[in-house]
Design a protein around this motif. Sequence first.
Motif, PDB file in Angstrom:
ATOM      1  N   LEU A 219       5.345   2.055  -4.589  1.00 39.22           N
ATOM      2  CA  LEU A 219       4.253   1.804  -5.531  1.00 39.22           C
ATOM      3  C   LEU A 219       3.293   0.741  -5.003  1.00 39.22           C
ATOM      4  CD1 LEU A 219       6.213   1.856  -8.925  1.00 39.22           C
ATOM      5  CD2 LEU A 219       4.658   3.610  -8.042  1.00 39.22           C
ATOM      6  N   SER A 220       3.816  -0.231  -4.269  1.00 40.77           N
ATOM      7  CA  SER A 220       2.959  -1.278  -3.689  1.00 40.77           C
ATOM      8  C   SER A 220       1.983  -0.683  -2.677  1.00 40.77           C
ATOM      9  CB  SER A 220       3.820  -2.352  -3.011  1.00 40.77           C
ATOM     10  OG  SER A 220       4.623  -3.018  -3.954  1.00 40.77           O
ATOM     11  N   ILE A 221       2.474   0.247  -1.876  1.00 40.21           N
ATOM     12  CA  ILE A 221       1.600   0.901  -0.895  1.00 40.21           C
ATOM     13  C   ILE A 221       0.450   1.616  -1.597  1.00 40.21           C
ATOM     14  CG2 ILE A 221       1.509   2.753   0.839  1.00 40.21           C
ATOM     15  CD1 ILE A 221       4.403   2.042   1.558  1.00 40.21           C
ATOM     16  N   ARG A 222       0.719   2.131  -2.791  1.00 39.53           N
ATOM     17  CA  ARG A 222      -0.314   2.850  -3.547  1.00 39.53           C
ATOM     18  C   ARG A 222      -1.229   1.908  -4.310  1.00 39.53           C
ATOM     19  NH1 ARG A 222      -4.028   4.864  -4.968  1.00 39.53           N
ATOM     20  NH2 ARG A 222      -4.412   6.728  -6.244  1.00 39.53           N
ATOM     21  N   TRP A 223      -0.694   0.836  -4.888  1.00 39.67           N
ATOM     22  CA  TRP A 223      -1.469   0.021  -5.817  1.00 39.67           C
ATOM     23  C   TRP A 223      -2.067  -1.264  -5.228  1.00 39.67           C
ATOM     24  CZ3 TRP A 223       2.504   0.773 -10.363  1.00 39.67           C
ATOM     25  CH2 TRP A 223       2.221   1.983 -11.004  1.00 39.67           C
ATOM     26  N   VAL A 224      -1.496  -1.811  -4.173  1.00 40.09           N
ATOM     27  CA  VAL A 224      -2.065  -3.023  -3.580  1.00 40.09           C
ATOM     28  C   VAL A 224      -3.498  -2.797  -3.092  1.00 40.09           C
ATOM     29  CG1 VAL A 224      -1.891  -4.595  -1.606  1.00 40.09           C
ATOM     30  CG2 VAL A 224       0.116  -4.150  -3.026  1.00 40.09           C
ATOM     31  N   PRO A 225      -3.778  -1.663  -2.419  1.00 33.91           N
ATOM     32  CA  PRO A 225      -5.174  -1.438  -1.999  1.00 33.91           C
ATOM     33  C   PRO A 225      -6.145  -1.327  -3.178  1.00 33.91           C
ATOM     34  CG  PRO A 225      -3.682   0.001  -0.788  1.00 33.91           C
ATOM     35  CD  PRO A 225      -2.884  -0.619  -1.879  1.00 33.91           C
ATOM     36  N   ILE A 226      -5.645  -0.946  -4.351  1.00 38.21           N
ATOM     37  CA  ILE A 226      -6.513  -0.777  -5.524  1.00 38.21           C
ATOM     38  C   ILE A 226      -6.688  -2.085  -6.285  1.00 38.21           C
ATOM     39  CG2 ILE A 226      -6.809   0.432  -7.727  1.00 38.21           C
ATOM     40  CD1 ILE A 226      -5.177   2.721  -6.619  1.00 38.21           C
ATOM     41  N   PHE A 227      -5.569  -2.810  -6.529  1.00 42.99           N
ATOM     42  CA  PHE A 227      -5.595  -3.982  -7.400  1.00 42.99           C
ATOM     43  C   PHE A 227      -5.477  -5.318  -6.661  1.00 42.99           C
ATOM     44  CE2 PHE A 227      -3.617  -0.446  -9.830  1.00 42.99           C
ATOM     45  CZ  PHE A 227      -4.574  -0.305 -10.819  1.00 42.99           C
ATOM     46  N   GLY A 228      -5.309  -5.291  -5.366  1.00 45.37           N
ATOM     47  CA  GLY A 228      -5.130  -6.535  -4.632  1.00 45.37           C
ATOM     48  C   GLY A 228      -3.655  -6.898  -4.527  1.00 45.37           C
ATOM     49  N   TRP A 229      -3.350  -7.922  -3.716  1.00 50.26           N
ATOM     50  CA  TRP A 229      -1.956  -8.272  -3.450  1.00 50.26           C
ATOM     51  C   TRP A 229      -1.219  -8.780  -4.688  1.00 50.26           C
ATOM     52  CZ3 TRP A 229       0.856  -6.974   0.600  1.00 50.26           C
ATOM     53  CH2 TRP A 229       0.212  -6.622   1.784  1.00 50.26           C
ATOM     54  N   LYS A 230      -1.808  -9.730  -5.395  1.00 45.70           N
ATOM     55  CA  LYS A 230      -1.118 -10.338  -6.530  1.00 45.70           C
ATOM     56  C   LYS A 230      -0.830  -9.321  -7.630  1.00 45.70           C
ATOM     57  CE  LYS A 230      -1.615 -13.896 -10.090  1.00 45.70           C
ATOM     58  NZ  LYS A 230      -2.510 -14.933 -10.685  1.00 45.70           N
ATOM     59  N   ASP A 231      -1.887  -8.691  -8.140  1.00 46.18           N
ATOM     60  CA  ASP A 231      -1.714  -7.728  -9.236  1.00 46.18           C
ATOM     61  C   ASP A 231      -0.990  -6.472  -8.773  1.00 46.18           C
ATOM     62  OD1 ASP A 231      -2.949  -9.417 -11.014  1.00 46.18           O
ATOM     63  OD2 ASP A 231      -4.927  -8.503 -10.800  1.00 46.18           O
ATOM     64  N   GLY A 232      -1.308  -5.998  -7.568  1.00 48.73           N
ATOM     65  CA  GLY A 232      -0.691  -4.787  -7.053  1.00 48.73           C
ATOM     66  C   GLY A 232       0.814  -4.919  -6.918  1.00 48.73           C
ATOM     67  N   LEU A 233       1.280  -6.057  -6.381  1.00 49.72           N
ATOM     68  CA  LEU A 233       2.721  -6.284  -6.237  1.00 49.72           C
ATOM     69  C   LEU A 233       3.395  -6.440  -7.598  1.00 49.72           C
ATOM     70  CD1 LEU A 233       2.803  -8.749  -3.194  1.00 49.72           C
ATOM     71  CD2 LEU A 233       3.456  -6.328  -3.217  1.00 49.72           C
ATOM     72  N   PHE A 234       2.741  -7.162  -8.510  1.00 50.80           N
ATOM     73  CA  PHE A 234       3.336  -7.366  -9.833  1.00 50.80           C
ATOM     74  C   PHE A 234       3.412  -6.050 -10.606  1.00 50.80           C
ATOM     75  CE2 PHE A 234       3.035  -8.284 -14.406  1.00 50.80           C
ATOM     76  CZ  PHE A 234       4.155  -9.091 -14.554  1.00 50.80           C
ATOM     77  N   TYR A 235       2.333  -5.254 -10.591  1.00 49.88           N
ATOM     78  CA  TYR A 235       2.344  -3.969 -11.281  1.00 49.88           C
ATOM     79  C   TYR A 235       3.442  -3.058 -10.718  1.00 49.88           C
ATOM     80  CZ  TYR A 235      -2.301  -5.256 -13.072  1.00 49.88           C
ATOM     81  OH  TYR A 235      -3.354  -5.895 -13.691  1.00 49.88           O
TER      82      TYR A 235
END
Length: 432
Positions: free
Chosen positions: A135-151
């Motif tokens: 999920l991090s690979i999918r969401w970090v590019p969209i939401f950034g490192w902090k939010d992407g990792l937490f989401y």
Amino acid sequence: MSPPHLLAVSMLTVIVIGTLFLKLPYASETYVSWIDALFTATSATTVTGLSVLDTQHDFTMFGQTIIMLLIQFGGIGLMTFAIFTLLIMGRKITLRQRVYLSSSFSQETSGGVVKLVKSLVCFVFIVETIAFVILSIRWVPIFGWKDGLFYSLFHAISAFNNAGFSTWSNNLIGFVADPIVNITITTLFIIGGLGFTVVTDLISNKRWKKLMLHTKLMITGTLVINIISMFVIFLLEYNNPDTLGSLSMNSKLIASYFQGVSPRTAGFNTINIGSMEDATLLYTMLLMFIGAGTASTASGIKLTTVIVVLLSTIAFLNSKSEPVIFKRTIKREVIIRSLAIIIISLSIVFLFLFFLSITEDASFMEVMFETVSAFGTVGLSMGITPDLTSVGKILLIFLMFIGRLGPLTFAFLLAKPHSTKVRYPSDQVFTG
């Protein structure tokens, strides 16, 4: 205390602690009343997912972290964490603790239960970590490192524990056609819903013939009901412009699959539940009532309970004395227990539905959907949760607690069992 009492007390303890944390000023962006904090803590601990508040806008990242921890404790069980901590500290596990554990995992004996805990915690950590990375690979590019990792971490834990909580107000509707998100999330809650006993059996026994009957029933039943549910949702919602109608064919298939497997206590949604057809809502309620597997992160009456009753009915219609499946006979006490679970569950749902129909200003379909969702600790809603009255919130708090505790365990808390050696002569009773 007896195992059922200890399970209830441990769950109440986590709920109370969670309520206090969610009332802290830096846990929320807006004012959170005591009853709303209690409702949210109960929903998270019972891995339900119903929410009277907006998780995205009403809670800070600290508050969302508390919800995430409550989900993890509620899904795996406080007793499991406690025993695992003792094992790490090198403490010996007493016979009484083994009995408590076996009860929480619905095991008939306490033998091998400590090994089960070790395997369980390691398995949970590995699966959630893999999902977190994907999920991090999918969401970090969209939401950034902090939010992407937490989401990614939040949804990995929420999905594996069949909680249905999301960090977004519209749940996962924004990713209705995303294959990575859909496959990852559904894989998590299907694995979590199979039950830890099934997972351990699959790891220990690689061959189909060596698997327990329970494992075979869960795998076969899950596969069949998921395939059927996918096509039912697809056919019923195909032309509905508010759900699948406006999507491409590939997106319709993905959304149908997701919404077909989610109601059995996962609680995530990629389409608007309140806009679904009445027939789809009715079928979804059936799935929510059935639930997933015993000793899993899911609730409901359990899939194996339904299978046992269906097999018993078929055996009766074929004039057979006992149901047989996979060359194995199902015990009479298992059949009686399954019938008791269904009767108790239907009685509980009817009772709470009756009172909620009185207290809530909503349509009968909306109230019934909310009631079944709370009992099955699913979390799907037609949108009336934030508008519940204070009495309605209290009723659903009790219902979510009962649903997660289990109808049979709850009945044991109220009953006063006593054994007797006196037997009376039988007589004829006409039924049907």
